[in-house]
Design a protein around this motif. Structure first.
Motif, PDB file in Angstrom:
ATOM      1  N   GLU A  74      20.391 -38.706  15.439  1.00  0.00           N
ATOM      2  CA  GLU A  74      19.739 -38.276  16.441  1.00  0.00           C
ATOM      3  C   GLU A  74      18.346 -38.858  16.850  1.00  0.00           C
ATOM      4  OE1 GLU A  74      19.504 -33.781  17.163  1.00  0.00           O
ATOM      5  OE2 GLU A  74      21.642 -33.712  16.605  1.00  0.00           O
ATOM      6  N   LYS A  75      17.686 -39.081  15.484  1.00  0.00           N
ATOM      7  CA  LYS A  75      16.363 -39.736  15.607  1.00  0.00           C
ATOM      8  C   LYS A  75      16.291 -41.113  16.356  1.00  0.00           C
ATOM      9  CE  LYS A  75      14.154 -37.213  11.917  1.00  0.00           C
ATOM     10  NZ  LYS A  75      13.805 -37.143  10.499  1.00  0.00           N
ATOM     11  N   TYR A 101      21.204 -30.627  24.040  1.00  0.00           N
ATOM     12  CA  TYR A 101      21.726 -30.190  22.937  1.00  0.00           C
ATOM     13  C   TYR A 101      20.579 -30.406  21.688  1.00  0.00           C
ATOM     14  CZ  TYR A 101      23.674 -30.758  18.366  1.00  0.00           C
ATOM     15  OH  TYR A 101      24.195 -30.475  16.858  1.00  0.00           O
ATOM     16  N   SER A 102      19.982 -31.567  21.698  1.00  0.00           N
ATOM     17  CA  SER A 102      19.293 -32.064  20.502  1.00  0.00           C
ATOM     18  C   SER A 102      17.910 -31.131  20.345  1.00  0.00           C
ATOM     19  CB  SER A 102      18.849 -33.612  20.718  1.00  0.00           C
ATOM     20  OG  SER A 102      17.976 -33.947  19.636  1.00  0.00           O
ATOM     21  N   LEU A 103      17.428 -30.731  21.508  1.00  0.00           N
ATOM     22  CA  LEU A 103      16.163 -29.974  21.808  1.00  0.00           C
ATOM     23  C   LEU A 103      16.409 -28.483  21.503  1.00  0.00           C
ATOM     24  CD1 LEU A 103      14.232 -31.860  24.436  1.00  0.00           C
ATOM     25  CD2 LEU A 103      14.061 -32.277  21.846  1.00  0.00           C
ATOM     26  N   LYS A 104      17.626 -27.970  22.006  1.00  0.00           N
ATOM     27  CA  LYS A 104      17.873 -26.600  21.863  1.00  0.00           C
ATOM     28  C   LYS A 104      17.472 -25.657  20.464  1.00  0.00           C
ATOM     29  CE  LYS A 104      22.735 -26.026  20.741  1.00  0.00           C
ATOM     30  NZ  LYS A 104      24.004 -25.503  21.079  1.00  0.00           N
ATOM     31  N   THR A 105      17.551 -26.524  19.456  1.00  0.00           N
ATOM     32  CA  THR A 105      17.372 -26.127  18.371  1.00  0.00           C
ATOM     33  C   THR A 105      15.892 -25.873  17.731  1.00  0.00           C
ATOM     34  OG1 THR A 105      17.352 -28.018  17.063  1.00  0.00           O
ATOM     35  CG2 THR A 105      19.494 -26.414  17.321  1.00  0.00           C
ATOM     36  N   SER A 158       5.476 -26.911  18.727  1.00  0.00           N
ATOM     37  CA  SER A 158       5.852 -27.980  17.586  1.00  0.00           C
ATOM     38  C   SER A 158       6.581 -29.278  18.105  1.00  0.00           C
ATOM     39  CB  SER A 158       6.332 -27.305  16.400  1.00  0.00           C
ATOM     40  OG  SER A 158       7.816 -27.106  16.498  1.00  0.00           O
ATOM     41  N   THR A 159       6.440 -30.203  17.098  1.00  0.00           N
ATOM     42  CA  THR A 159       7.231 -31.503  17.690  1.00  0.00           C
ATOM     43  C   THR A 159       8.461 -31.177  17.059  1.00  0.00           C
ATOM     44  OG1 THR A 159       5.104 -32.905  17.830  1.00  0.00           O
ATOM     45  CG2 THR A 159       7.348 -34.081  17.458  1.00  0.00           C
ATOM     46  N   PRO A 160       9.820 -31.312  17.900  1.00  0.00           N
ATOM     47  CA  PRO A 160      11.056 -31.224  17.356  1.00  0.00           C
ATOM     48  C   PRO A 160      11.372 -32.298  16.270  1.00  0.00           C
ATOM     49  CG  PRO A 160      11.050 -31.074  19.848  1.00  0.00           C
ATOM     50  CD  PRO A 160       9.561 -31.458  19.382  1.00  0.00           C
ATOM     51  N   ASP A 161      12.026 -32.199  15.338  1.00  0.00           N
ATOM     52  CA  ASP A 161      12.274 -33.267  14.358  1.00  0.00           C
ATOM     53  C   ASP A 161      12.824 -34.314  14.984  1.00  0.00           C
ATOM     54  OD1 ASP A 161      11.227 -31.541  12.287  1.00  0.00           O
ATOM     55  OD2 ASP A 161      13.410 -30.543  11.666  1.00  0.00           O
ATOM     56  N   ALA A 162      13.762 -34.303  15.981  1.00  0.00           N
ATOM     57  CA  ALA A 162      14.497 -35.398  16.476  1.00  0.00           C
ATOM     58  C   ALA A 162      13.505 -36.467  17.140  1.00  0.00           C
ATOM     59  CB  ALA A 162      15.399 -35.055  17.509  1.00  0.00           C
ATOM     60  N   LYS A 213      10.335 -31.191  27.808  1.00  0.00           N
ATOM     61  CA  LYS A 213      11.065 -29.861  27.740  1.00  0.00           C
ATOM     62  C   LYS A 213      11.082 -29.277  29.201  1.00  0.00           C
ATOM     63  CE  LYS A 213       9.208 -28.765  23.227  1.00  0.00           C
ATOM     64  NZ  LYS A 213       8.237 -28.070  22.299  1.00  0.00           N
ATOM     65  N   PHE A 214       9.987 -29.719  30.113  1.00  0.00           N
ATOM     66  CA  PHE A 214      10.135 -29.214  31.474  1.00  0.00           C
ATOM     67  C   PHE A 214      11.530 -29.768  32.390  1.00  0.00           C
ATOM     68  CE2 PHE A 214       9.283 -29.304  36.118  1.00  0.00           C
ATOM     69  CZ  PHE A 214       8.447 -28.078  36.324  1.00  0.00           C
ATOM     70  N   TRP A 215      11.669 -31.114  32.017  1.00  0.00           N
ATOM     71  CA  TRP A 215      12.717 -31.560  32.469  1.00  0.00           C
ATOM     72  C   TRP A 215      14.106 -31.104  32.138  1.00  0.00           C
ATOM     73  CZ3 TRP A 215      16.633 -34.664  29.904  1.00  0.00           C
ATOM     74  CH2 TRP A 215      17.606 -35.544  30.883  1.00  0.00           C
ATOM     75  N   VAL A 216      14.269 -30.647  30.724  1.00  0.00           N
ATOM     76  CA  VAL A 216      15.386 -30.105  30.227  1.00  0.00           C
ATOM     77  C   VAL A 216      15.815 -28.613  30.995  1.00  0.00           C
ATOM     78  CG1 VAL A 216      16.333 -28.620  28.200  1.00  0.00           C
ATOM     79  CG2 VAL A 216      15.219 -31.020  28.025  1.00  0.00           C
TER      80      VAL A 216
END
Length: 217
Positions: free
Chosen positions: A50-51, A100-104, A110-114, A162-165
């Motif tokens: 994912e990264k 999918y990648s950001l939903k967790t 915070s900055t998502p791990d991905a 996040k806004f685009w998602v």
């Protein structure tokens, strides 16, 4: 022999079809009909896949922009605007995976791990552009604060993604508006303002306090 692309595509297909990561590398490679050694030759874990996907998306965006003949003619503000408009276009190709990648991510601040691999790339890219703006005088040089400009742009980065998602407007037009307004407001703060003039005047007066006595009537 599997390739990195085949493993990545297999992973994307799996998570989008099952809405979760594979239970293990062992079960995943069985489905792909490859060996675990094939997997680990390219990736250390599912998280690393994912990264890398996120890194490739931003690298593609930056590379495409810097190859354009007009790129070096842009102001710092226009370069950052161009980046975000282009980045959203690149994200569209992987929208389902991005969601999918950001939903967790539970903590919206915070900055998502991905995105951990994306942050240093973006900050380096942004810092180069900001330094150009400081050198040309487009942006205000402020003691202590100038070095934090890139942090403000990273906040914009996280917000815009996040806004685009969540954007369900036609053609993601609301995201375009968010980019325009957010980046313009941010760069307005980076540029010289009446407050800067007031501070400079205050510094001038403090340096030339001996004139006060001479100016008394």
């Amino acid at each position: 022999m599997a390739t990195a692309q085949q493993i990545r595509n297999g992973y994307i297909d799996y998570v989008l079809m099952n809405d979760e990561k594979p239970k293990s590398v062992y079960s995943f490679v069985k489905k792909l009909k490859i060996s675990e050694s094939d997997f680990y030759e390219f990736y250390a874990s599912f998280e690393s896949i994912e990264k890398i996907i996120w890194v490739e998306l931003i690298v593609e965006t930056i590379g495409t922009l810097q190859q354009q003949e007009v790129w070096n003619e842009y102001s710092s503000r226009d370069k950052i605007l161009a980046f975000f408009y282009s980045y959203v276009e690149v994200l569209k190709k992987q929208r389902s995976f991005v969601i999918y990648s950001l939903k967790t991510t539970k903590d919206r601040f915070s900055t998502p791990d991905a995105l951990s691999g994306v942050k240093p790339i973006f900050e380096h890219f942004a810092e180069e552009i900001l330094n150009e703006g400081l050198e040309t005088g487009e942006l205000a040089e402020r003691k202590f604060f100038s070095k934090r400009y890139k942090d403000a742009l990273w906040i914009q980065f996280a917000f815009i993604v996040k806004f685009w998602v969540s954007d369900d407007s036609t053609g993601f037009e609301k995201t375009d508006e968010a980019i325009e307004k957010g980046i313009n407001v941010t760069f307005d703060l980076f540029q010289r303002s009446p407050i800067d003039n007031l501070l400079e005047y205050g510094k001038f007066l403090s340096r030339n306090g001996h004139f006060k006595e001479k100016m008394r009537f």
